[in-house]
Design a protein around this motif. Structure first.
Motif, PDB file in Angstrom:
ATOM      1  N   TRP A 132      40.990  87.324 -18.418  1.00 58.51           N
ATOM      2  CA  TRP A 132      41.382  88.710 -18.613  1.00 58.51           C
ATOM      3  C   TRP A 132      40.214  89.528 -19.181  1.00 58.51           C
ATOM      4  CZ3 TRP A 132      43.742  92.297 -16.615  1.00 58.51           C
ATOM      5  CH2 TRP A 132      44.141  93.451 -17.290  1.00 58.51           C
ATOM      6  N   GLN A 149      38.590  92.758 -17.388  1.00 62.01           N
ATOM      7  CA  GLN A 149      38.478  94.045 -18.072  1.00 62.01           C
ATOM      8  C   GLN A 149      37.040  94.567 -18.024  1.00 62.01           C
ATOM      9  OE1 GLN A 149      40.475  92.877 -21.793  1.00 62.01           O
ATOM     10  NE2 GLN A 149      41.842  94.580 -21.396  1.00 62.01           N
ATOM     11  N   ASN A 194      46.398  93.393 -13.600  1.00 61.84           N
ATOM     12  CA  ASN A 194      46.790  93.439 -15.002  1.00 61.84           C
ATOM     13  C   ASN A 194      46.995  92.006 -15.506  1.00 61.84           C
ATOM     14  OD1 ASN A 194      49.448  92.635 -14.174  1.00 61.84           O
ATOM     15  ND2 ASN A 194      49.849  94.773 -13.642  1.00 61.84           N
TER      16      ASN A 194
END
Length: 81
Positions: free
Chosen positions: A21, A25, A45
């Motif tokens: 993640w 990002q 997401n």
């Protein structure tokens, strides 16, 4: 002294999700700074990452056992053999 790095490509697991993640990002932010519209609408997401890992689509590249990159490998359009 051996200066070779151990590089591996392996399936991601649940413990890799926070690092995956973080990498995503960073990629989202890089695309935004470059003026790209890709990945600027909330996709992918965290739920996408969790789903990809649970479906065994997620893979990581490790260097000396540290996750450095992430990839999705899925056979979405291949006929069943």
């Amino acid at each position: 002294m051996n200066n070779k790095n151990e590089i591996h490509f392996r399936k991601a697991n649940e413990t890799d999700i926070p690092v995956i993640w973080e990498i995503i990002q960073q990629s989202i932010e890089r695309r935004r700074k470059d003026g790209s519209q890709q990945w600027q609408n909330g996709y992918p997401n965290l739920q996408t990452v969790e789903s990809d890992v649970s479906k065994e689509f997620g893979y990581v590249i490790t260097v000396d056992n540290e996750v450095k990159d992430t990839h999705i490998v899925a056979k979405l359009f291949l006929p069943e053999v």
